[in-house]
Design an enzyme around this catalytic site. Structure first.
Site, PDB file in Angstrom:
ATOM      1  N   LYS A   1       0.822  -1.213   0.000  1.00 34.40           N
ATOM      2  CA  LYS A   1       0.000   0.000   0.000  1.00 34.40           C
ATOM      3  C   LYS A   1       0.855   1.261   0.000  1.00 34.40           C
ATOM      4  O   LYS A   1       0.585   2.183  -0.770  1.00 34.40           O
ATOM      5  CB  LYS A   1      -0.946   0.014   1.199  1.00 34.40           C
ATOM      6  CG  LYS A   1      -1.980  -1.088   1.185  1.00 34.40           C
ATOM      7  CD  LYS A   1      -2.905  -1.021   2.390  1.00 34.40           C
ATOM      8  CE  LYS A   1      -2.213  -1.116   3.723  1.00 34.40           C
ATOM      9  NZ  LYS A   1      -1.559  -2.390   4.012  1.00 34.40           N
TER      10      LYS A   1
ATOM     11  N   ARG B   1      -9.482   1.545   9.360  1.00 33.79           N
ATOM     12  CA  ARG B   1      -9.099   0.169   9.676  1.00 33.79           C
ATOM     13  C   ARG B   1     -10.176  -0.552  10.476  1.00 33.79           C
ATOM     14  O   ARG B   1     -10.065  -1.747  10.691  1.00 33.79           O
ATOM     15  CB  ARG B   1      -7.790   0.152  10.466  1.00 33.79           C
ATOM     16  CG  ARG B   1      -6.608   0.499   9.605  1.00 33.79           C
ATOM     17  CD  ARG B   1      -5.337   0.268  10.348  1.00 33.79           C
ATOM     18  NE  ARG B   1      -4.192   0.418   9.454  1.00 33.79           N
ATOM     19  CZ  ARG B   1      -2.954   0.291   9.830  1.00 33.79           C
ATOM     20  NH1 ARG B   1      -2.665   0.008  11.073  1.00 33.79           N
ATOM     21  NH2 ARG B   1      -1.982   0.435   8.960  1.00 33.79           N
TER      22      ARG B   1
ATOM     23  N   ARG C   1      11.750  -6.787   4.697  1.00 32.98           N
ATOM     24  CA  ARG C   1      11.777  -5.326   4.820  1.00 32.98           C
ATOM     25  C   ARG C   1      12.273  -4.899   6.203  1.00 32.98           C
ATOM     26  O   ARG C   1      13.016  -3.927   6.333  1.00 32.98           O
ATOM     27  CB  ARG C   1      10.364  -4.762   4.570  1.00 32.98           C
ATOM     28  CG  ARG C   1      10.274  -3.254   4.747  1.00 32.98           C
ATOM     29  CD  ARG C   1       8.881  -2.737   4.470  1.00 32.98           C
ATOM     30  NE  ARG C   1       7.978  -3.027   5.572  1.00 32.98           N
ATOM     31  CZ  ARG C   1       6.698  -2.705   5.581  1.00 32.98           C
ATOM     32  NH1 ARG C   1       6.154  -2.104   4.535  1.00 32.98           N
ATOM     33  NH2 ARG C   1       5.939  -2.987   6.617  1.00 32.98           N
TER      34      ARG C   1
ATOM     35  N   ARG D   1      13.137  -2.019  11.075  1.00 28.12           N
ATOM     36  CA  ARG D   1      11.848  -1.703  11.687  1.00 28.12           C
ATOM     37  C   ARG D   1      11.517  -2.695  12.789  1.00 28.12           C
ATOM     38  O   ARG D   1      11.429  -3.898  12.559  1.00 28.12           O
ATOM     39  CB  ARG D   1      10.741  -1.708  10.622  1.00 28.12           C
ATOM     40  CG  ARG D   1      10.850  -0.492   9.719  1.00 28.12           C
ATOM     41  CD  ARG D   1       9.859  -0.483   8.609  1.00 28.12           C
ATOM     42  NE  ARG D   1       8.489  -0.623   9.066  1.00 28.12           N
ATOM     43  CZ  ARG D   1       7.434  -0.367   8.313  1.00 28.12           C
ATOM     44  NH1 ARG D   1       7.599   0.065   7.095  1.00 28.12           N
ATOM     45  NH2 ARG D   1       6.223  -0.535   8.770  1.00 28.12           N
TER      46      ARG D   1
ATOM     47  N   ARG E   1      -0.256  -9.010  13.067  1.00 28.17           N
ATOM     48  CA  ARG E   1      -0.866  -7.918  12.300  1.00 28.17           C
ATOM     49  C   ARG E   1      -1.767  -8.461  11.198  1.00 28.17           C
ATOM     50  O   ARG E   1      -2.816  -7.875  10.904  1.00 28.17           O
ATOM     51  CB  ARG E   1       0.219  -7.020  11.704  1.00 28.17           C
ATOM     52  CG  ARG E   1       0.918  -6.175  12.761  1.00 28.17           C
ATOM     53  CD  ARG E   1       2.077  -5.390  12.207  1.00 28.17           C
ATOM     54  NE  ARG E   1       1.644  -4.408  11.230  1.00 28.17           N
ATOM     55  CZ  ARG E   1       2.450  -3.847  10.338  1.00 28.17           C
ATOM     56  NH1 ARG E   1       3.723  -4.169  10.287  1.00 28.17           N
ATOM     57  NH2 ARG E   1       1.980  -2.954   9.491  1.00 28.17           N
TER      58      ARG E   1
END
Length: 190
Positions: A13, A88, A127, A133, A144
């Site tokens: 996204k 969300r 990633r 991260r 998630r």
């Protein structure tokens, strides 16, 4: 063009939002980017948001809603926007409807990027290593995905019933996915 870009975490996204916003000449508004900036700057919002993000949970609606309301009131969003990461929850759908109505607007389209969960887990953990991260460990990534399935995926049905939903395969090269999205939006943009 006022649109939402939806899909499970890791579906691309954020990447697609940047490409599409440029191609459609509208600002990309990403709640994730705003949260991460606040975390990095250690603002009170960032400190609160980090607790939820590190656990893979959603930041509470009241914090998110205020942030989105403020952002969509900015001048550059007056002629359109691409929202990435909001709404969300079903409650946020109602809040977004209210925000748009206050400005005399409505959504033009909701694009959902679709991808296999295992592909997304692999993509996100890769990633995490590259970007450092902390919110993308494999355990958090899987959590998630579960939270998305339980809380956000039902929104797709709401937007489908409104005739706004366009589903697009989110797996492939960036340009390839962008072209799929733009082709799917052609009836709306013409």
């Amino acid at each position: 063009m006022r649109m939402l870009l939806m899909g499970p975490p890791g579906a691309g996204k954020g990447t697609q939002a940047k490409v599409l916003a440029e191609r459609l000449n509208i600002p990309a508004v990403s709640t994730g980017d705003i949260f991460r900036a606040n975390v990095k700057d250690e603002t009170p919002l960032g400190v609160e948001a980090k607790r939820y993000m590190d656990a893979g949970d959603y930041v509470p609606d009241e914090v998110t809603n205020s942030m989105v309301r403020d952002r969509l009131s900015e001048a550059d969003a007056g002629e359109g926007f691409l929202l990435d990461g909001y709404p969300r929850t079903l409650a946020q759908v109602g809040t977004l409807d209210d925000i748009l109505a206050e400005h005399g607007h409505k959504l033009d389209a909701v694009v959902a990027l679709v991808a296999d969960i295992e592909v997304l887990v692999e993509r996100m953990t890769k990633r995490a290593h590259i970007e450092g991260r902390t919110d993308d460990s494999e355990e958090v990534v899987r959590h998630r995905q579960d939270v998305y399935t339980a809380e956000t995926k039902p929104l797709l049905q709401v937007y489908a019933q409104r005739g706004l939903l366009v589903e697009v395969n989110g797996v492939g090269e960036i340009d390839e996915v962008s072209e799929r999205v733009l082709a799917a939006l052609k009836p709306v943009t013409e």
